[in-house]
Design an enzyme around this catalytic site. Structure first.
Site, PDB file in Angstrom:
ATOM      1  N   SER A   1       0.830  -1.210   0.000  1.00  0.00           N
ATOM      2  CA  SER A   1       0.000   0.000   0.000  1.00  0.00           C
ATOM      3  C   SER A   1       0.864   1.259   0.000  1.00  0.00           C
ATOM      4  O   SER A   1       0.520   2.242  -0.643  1.00  0.00           O
ATOM      5  CB  SER A   1      -0.964   0.003   1.184  1.00  0.00           C
ATOM      6  OG  SER A   1      -0.271  -0.118   2.406  1.00  0.00           O
ATOM      7  N   GLU A   2       2.004   1.222   0.714  1.00  0.00           N
ATOM      8  CA  GLU A   2       2.958   2.326   0.647  1.00  0.00           C
ATOM      9  C   GLU A   2       4.389   1.827   0.759  1.00  0.00           C
ATOM     10  O   GLU A   2       4.660   0.846   1.470  1.00  0.00           O
ATOM     11  CB  GLU A   2       2.719   3.360   1.758  1.00  0.00           C
ATOM     12  CG  GLU A   2       1.824   4.520   1.360  1.00  0.00           C
ATOM     13  CD  GLU A   2       0.361   4.148   1.467  1.00  0.00           C
ATOM     14  OE1 GLU A   2      -0.455   4.758   0.748  1.00  0.00           O
ATOM     15  OE2 GLU A   2       0.038   3.261   2.273  1.00  0.00           O
ATOM     16  N   THR A   3       5.268   2.521   0.057  1.00  0.00           N
ATOM     17  CA  THR A   3       6.708   2.361   0.217  1.00  0.00           C
ATOM     18  C   THR A   3       7.268   3.685   0.716  1.00  0.00           C
ATOM     19  O   THR A   3       6.962   4.746   0.158  1.00  0.00           O
ATOM     20  CB  THR A   3       7.379   1.964  -1.107  1.00  0.00           C
ATOM     21  OG1 THR A   3       6.886   0.679  -1.520  1.00  0.00           O
ATOM     22  CG2 THR A   3       8.890   1.890  -0.958  1.00  0.00           C
TER      23      THR A   3
END
Length: 286
Positions: A45-47
Protein backbone atom coordinates in the site's frame (compact mmCIF):
# COMPACT_ATOMS: atom_id res chain seq x y z
CA UNK A 1 23.08 1.43 -7.23
CA UNK A 2 22.19 -0.65 -4.18
CA UNK A 3 19.42 0.45 -1.80
CA UNK A 4 18.74 -1.25 1.55
CA UNK A 5 15.08 -2.25 1.76
CA UNK A 6 12.95 -3.65 4.57
CA UNK A 7 9.40 -4.94 4.89
CA UNK A 8 7.78 -3.94 8.16
CA UNK A 9 4.39 -4.97 9.56
CA UNK A 10 3.03 -1.88 11.33
CA UNK A 11 0.43 -1.68 14.10
CA UNK A 12 0.98 -5.25 15.25
CA UNK A 13 3.11 -7.16 17.73
CA UNK A 14 3.19 -10.34 15.63
CA UNK A 15 4.43 -10.98 12.07
CA UNK A 16 2.03 -11.13 9.12
CA UNK A 17 -0.61 -8.97 10.76
CA UNK A 18 -1.12 -5.21 10.74
CA UNK A 19 -0.17 -3.24 7.64
CA UNK A 20 3.01 -4.06 5.69
CA UNK A 21 5.13 -1.22 4.33
CA UNK A 22 8.40 -1.24 2.43
CA UNK A 23 11.12 1.07 3.75
CA UNK A 24 14.09 2.15 1.62
CA UNK A 25 17.18 3.94 2.96
CA UNK A 26 18.34 6.52 0.40
CA UNK A 27 21.77 8.15 0.45
CA UNK A 28 20.82 10.85 -2.07
CA UNK A 29 17.54 11.98 -3.61
CA UNK A 30 16.32 9.94 -6.60
CA UNK A 31 14.30 10.96 -9.64
CA UNK A 32 10.56 10.95 -8.95
CA UNK A 33 9.92 8.33 -11.61
CA UNK A 34 12.40 6.00 -9.89
CA UNK A 35 10.64 6.37 -6.53
CA UNK A 36 7.41 5.49 -8.27
CA UNK A 37 8.91 2.51 -10.09
CA UNK A 38 10.29 1.09 -6.85
CA UNK A 39 6.92 1.52 -5.10
CA UNK A 40 5.16 -0.24 -7.97
CA UNK A 41 7.71 -3.07 -7.78
CA UNK A 42 7.24 -3.45 -4.02
CA UNK A 43 3.46 -3.43 -4.61
CA UNK A 44 2.49 -2.68 -1.01
CA UNK A 45 0.00 0.00 0.00
CA UNK A 46 2.96 2.33 0.65
CA UNK A 47 6.71 2.36 0.22
CA UNK A 48 8.63 4.83 2.38
CA UNK A 49 11.89 6.48 1.31
CA UNK A 50 14.14 7.85 4.07
CA UNK A 51 16.90 10.25 3.02
CA UNK A 52 19.75 11.46 5.25
CA UNK A 53 20.02 15.11 6.24
CA UNK A 54 23.14 17.14 7.14
CA UNK A 55 25.53 14.33 6.13
CA UNK A 56 24.57 12.36 9.26
CA UNK A 57 24.25 8.61 8.91
CA UNK A 58 21.11 6.60 9.64
CA UNK A 59 22.39 5.54 13.06
CA UNK A 60 23.34 8.96 14.46
CA UNK A 61 21.12 11.42 12.60
CA UNK A 62 17.96 12.76 14.24
CA UNK A 63 16.43 14.45 11.18
CA UNK A 64 15.51 12.78 7.88
CA UNK A 65 13.51 13.49 4.76
CA UNK A 66 10.62 11.07 4.30
CA UNK A 67 8.42 10.47 1.25
CA UNK A 68 5.68 7.90 0.70
CA UNK A 69 4.52 6.35 -2.56
CA UNK A 70 1.62 4.03 -3.26
CA UNK A 71 1.91 1.76 -6.33
CA UNK A 72 0.33 4.59 -8.36
CA UNK A 73 1.40 7.94 -6.92
CA UNK A 74 3.02 9.91 -4.12
CA UNK A 75 0.82 10.40 -1.05
CA UNK A 76 0.88 13.43 1.29
CA UNK A 77 0.63 11.53 4.58
CA UNK A 78 1.06 7.90 5.63
CA UNK A 79 0.99 6.76 9.23
CA UNK A 80 1.85 3.09 9.02
CA UNK A 81 4.84 3.69 6.70
CA UNK A 82 6.09 6.39 9.11
CA UNK A 83 5.83 3.91 11.98
CA UNK A 84 7.68 1.37 9.81
CA UNK A 85 10.39 3.92 8.96
CA UNK A 86 11.01 4.74 12.61
CA UNK A 87 11.14 1.01 13.42
CA UNK A 88 13.90 0.48 10.85
CA UNK A 89 15.96 3.37 12.23
CA UNK A 90 15.43 2.51 15.90
CA UNK A 91 15.62 -1.30 15.69
CA UNK A 92 17.85 -2.05 12.69
CA UNK A 93 20.14 1.00 12.56
CA UNK A 94 20.24 1.28 16.38
CA UNK A 95 19.52 5.01 16.24
CA UNK A 96 19.95 6.27 19.80
CA UNK A 97 18.20 9.64 19.48
CA UNK A 98 15.20 10.04 21.79
CA UNK A 99 13.10 11.58 19.01
CA UNK A 100 13.33 11.24 15.23
CA UNK A 101 12.13 14.11 13.03
CA UNK A 102 10.81 13.42 9.53
CA UNK A 103 10.46 16.25 7.02
CA UNK A 104 7.42 15.41 4.88
CA UNK A 105 4.77 16.88 2.61
CA UNK A 106 2.61 17.17 5.76
CA UNK A 107 5.23 19.09 7.70
CA UNK A 108 7.52 17.78 10.41
CA UNK A 109 6.48 14.49 12.03
CA UNK A 110 8.05 13.26 15.27
CA UNK A 111 8.45 9.66 16.47
CA UNK A 112 9.73 8.47 19.83
CA UNK A 113 10.05 5.13 21.57
CA UNK A 114 8.11 4.13 24.66
CA UNK A 115 8.67 0.64 26.02
CA UNK A 116 7.57 -1.79 23.25
CA UNK A 117 5.72 0.87 21.27
CA UNK A 118 6.47 3.78 18.96
CA UNK A 119 4.63 7.07 19.39
CA UNK A 120 4.04 9.28 16.36
CA UNK A 121 3.23 12.98 16.79
CA UNK A 122 0.86 13.74 13.90
CA UNK A 123 -1.48 16.56 12.88
CA UNK A 124 -5.12 16.14 13.86
CA UNK A 125 -7.47 16.41 10.85
CA UNK A 126 -11.00 17.09 12.04
CA UNK A 127 -13.43 16.34 9.20
CA UNK A 128 -16.32 18.55 8.12
CA UNK A 129 -19.96 17.46 7.61
CA UNK A 130 -20.63 16.31 4.04
CA UNK A 131 -23.96 16.52 2.20
CA UNK A 132 -24.96 12.89 1.65
CA UNK A 133 -27.18 13.68 -1.31
CA UNK A 134 -24.20 14.96 -3.32
CA UNK A 135 -22.51 11.54 -3.13
CA UNK A 136 -25.49 9.20 -2.73
CA UNK A 137 -24.31 6.83 -5.49
CA UNK A 138 -20.86 6.52 -3.92
CA UNK A 139 -22.40 5.85 -0.51
CA UNK A 140 -24.60 3.15 -2.02
CA UNK A 141 -21.53 1.53 -3.61
CA UNK A 142 -19.71 1.73 -0.29
CA UNK A 143 -22.20 0.43 2.27
CA UNK A 144 -25.18 -0.84 0.28
CA UNK A 145 -28.37 -0.58 2.33
CA UNK A 146 -26.75 -0.27 5.76
CA UNK A 147 -28.03 2.78 7.67
CA UNK A 148 -25.68 5.76 7.87
CA UNK A 149 -25.43 8.09 10.86
CA UNK A 150 -22.85 10.64 9.66
CA UNK A 151 -20.81 11.50 6.58
CA UNK A 152 -17.79 13.79 6.90
CA UNK A 153 -14.97 14.92 4.62
CA UNK A 154 -11.38 15.96 5.34
CA UNK A 155 -10.14 18.30 2.60
CA UNK A 156 -6.58 18.19 3.96
CA UNK A 157 -6.28 14.42 3.53
CA UNK A 158 -8.98 13.98 0.83
CA UNK A 159 -10.60 11.30 2.96
CA UNK A 160 -14.35 10.67 3.11
CA UNK A 161 -15.56 9.22 6.43
CA UNK A 162 -18.84 7.31 6.67
CA UNK A 163 -20.16 6.44 10.13
CA UNK A 164 -22.61 3.56 10.20
CA UNK A 165 -25.63 3.84 12.47
CA UNK A 166 -25.24 2.52 16.00
CA UNK A 167 -27.82 -0.18 15.18
CA UNK A 168 -25.13 -1.85 13.04
CA UNK A 169 -22.63 -4.21 14.61
CA UNK A 170 -19.03 -5.13 13.95
CA UNK A 171 -19.96 -8.19 11.87
CA UNK A 172 -21.81 -5.99 9.38
CA UNK A 173 -18.76 -3.75 9.01
CA UNK A 174 -16.52 -6.79 8.52
CA UNK A 175 -18.83 -8.31 5.91
CA UNK A 176 -18.86 -5.23 3.66
CA UNK A 177 -17.42 -5.95 0.20
CA UNK A 178 -17.39 -2.69 -1.76
CA UNK A 179 -16.13 -3.22 -5.30
CA UNK A 180 -13.16 -1.09 -6.28
CA UNK A 181 -14.53 -0.59 -9.80
CA UNK A 182 -17.84 0.68 -8.43
CA UNK A 183 -16.14 3.12 -6.06
CA UNK A 184 -13.96 4.44 -8.88
CA UNK A 185 -16.95 4.77 -11.21
CA UNK A 186 -18.93 6.79 -8.67
CA UNK A 187 -16.12 9.18 -7.68
CA UNK A 188 -14.23 10.73 -10.57
CA UNK A 189 -13.76 14.31 -9.33
CA UNK A 190 -10.38 13.68 -7.67
CA UNK A 191 -11.77 15.12 -4.44
CA UNK A 192 -11.71 11.76 -2.63
CA UNK A 193 -8.60 9.59 -2.38
CA UNK A 194 -9.69 7.33 0.47
CA UNK A 195 -12.95 6.06 1.95
CA UNK A 196 -13.20 5.36 5.70
CA UNK A 197 -16.14 3.37 7.05
CA UNK A 198 -16.41 3.49 10.83
CA UNK A 199 -18.62 2.20 13.62
CA UNK A 200 -18.89 3.01 17.31
CA UNK A 201 -17.60 0.32 19.64
CA UNK A 202 -20.27 -1.61 21.53
CA UNK A 203 -20.27 -0.87 25.26
CA UNK A 204 -21.57 -4.37 25.95
CA UNK A 205 -18.42 -6.08 24.64
CA UNK A 206 -15.19 -6.70 26.53
CA UNK A 207 -12.87 -5.57 23.72
CA UNK A 208 -12.47 -2.06 25.06
CA UNK A 209 -12.39 -0.60 21.53
CA UNK A 210 -13.93 2.85 21.23
CA UNK A 211 -14.52 2.48 17.50
CA UNK A 212 -13.87 0.22 14.53
CA UNK A 213 -13.02 1.09 10.94
CA UNK A 214 -12.13 -0.12 7.48
CA UNK A 215 -10.37 1.92 4.79
CA UNK A 216 -10.63 1.61 1.00
CA UNK A 217 -8.40 3.58 -1.40
CA UNK A 218 -8.72 2.29 -4.97
CA UNK A 219 -8.09 5.85 -6.20
CA UNK A 220 -4.41 5.38 -5.25
CA UNK A 221 -4.22 1.70 -6.21
CA UNK A 222 -5.05 0.25 -2.76
CA UNK A 223 -8.33 -1.72 -2.74
CA UNK A 224 -8.26 -1.98 1.07
CA UNK A 225 -5.67 -0.50 3.42
CA UNK A 226 -5.17 -3.02 6.27
CA UNK A 227 -4.31 -0.56 9.07
CA UNK A 228 -3.74 3.09 8.36
CA UNK A 229 -2.38 5.83 10.59
CA UNK A 230 -3.39 8.76 8.39
CA UNK A 231 -7.05 7.70 8.45
CA UNK A 232 -6.89 7.78 12.23
CA UNK A 233 -5.92 11.47 12.13
CA UNK A 234 -9.43 11.97 10.70
CA UNK A 235 -11.14 9.34 12.87
CA UNK A 236 -9.60 10.73 16.05
CA UNK A 237 -10.75 14.23 15.11
CA UNK A 238 -14.30 12.96 14.70
CA UNK A 239 -14.63 10.42 17.51
CA UNK A 240 -12.91 12.51 20.20
CA UNK A 241 -15.74 15.03 19.95
CA UNK A 242 -18.50 12.43 19.74
CA UNK A 243 -17.17 10.32 22.62
CA UNK A 244 -15.85 13.27 24.67
CA UNK A 245 -12.54 11.44 25.03
CA UNK A 246 -8.89 12.36 24.51
CA UNK A 247 -7.60 8.79 24.81
CA UNK A 248 -9.07 6.16 22.51
CA UNK A 249 -8.40 2.58 21.46
CA UNK A 250 -9.30 1.69 17.88
CA UNK A 251 -9.35 -1.48 15.81
CA UNK A 252 -9.21 -1.67 12.03
CA UNK A 253 -11.25 -4.67 10.86
CA UNK A 254 -9.32 -5.73 7.77
CA UNK A 255 -8.34 -9.35 7.14
CA UNK A 256 -4.94 -8.63 8.76
CA UNK A 257 -6.35 -6.50 11.57
CA UNK A 258 -4.57 -3.92 13.67
CA UNK A 259 -4.86 -2.05 16.95
CA UNK A 260 -4.19 1.68 17.21
CA UNK A 261 -3.95 3.74 20.39
CA UNK A 262 -4.77 7.43 20.06
CA UNK A 263 -4.27 10.37 22.36
CA UNK A 264 -5.20 14.00 21.66
CA UNK A 265 -2.35 16.19 22.89
CA UNK A 266 -2.80 19.45 24.77
CA UNK A 267 -1.29 21.29 21.79
CA UNK A 268 -4.07 19.97 19.53
CA UNK A 269 -1.94 17.40 17.75
CA UNK A 270 -2.37 13.64 17.88
CA UNK A 271 -0.21 10.87 19.31
CA UNK A 272 -0.65 7.64 17.35
CA UNK A 273 0.77 4.69 19.28
CA UNK A 274 1.55 1.28 17.83
CA UNK A 275 4.06 -1.54 17.51
CA UNK A 276 5.92 -2.83 14.46
CA UNK A 277 7.59 -6.05 13.33
CA UNK A 278 10.46 -6.08 10.80
CA UNK A 279 10.07 -9.27 8.79
CA UNK A 280 12.29 -8.84 5.73
CA UNK A 281 15.66 -7.24 4.97
CA UNK A 282 17.28 -7.07 1.57
CA UNK A 283 18.92 -4.97 -1.14
CA UNK A 284 17.42 -3.34 -4.22
CA UNK A 285 19.86 -3.44 -7.13
CA UNK A 286 19.12 -0.82 -9.74
Amino acid sequence: MEIPVFTVDAFTNVPFKGNPAAVCLIENELRDDLYQSIAAEMNLSETAFITKRNSMDFSSGARFALRWFSPQNEVPLCGHATLASAAVLFYMKKNANPVLVFETLSGELYVRQHEESLIMDFPLNKPNPQDQHEIKDLLKAAVGNLPIQDVCYSPTTKKLMVRLADTCDRSELVSLRPEAESLLRNETTGKIKSLIITLKGAESTQSGYDFYSRVFAPWVGVPEDPVTGSAHTVLAGYWSEKLKKKKMLAYQCSSRGGEVKLEIRNDGRLDIIGQAQIILQGTLKI
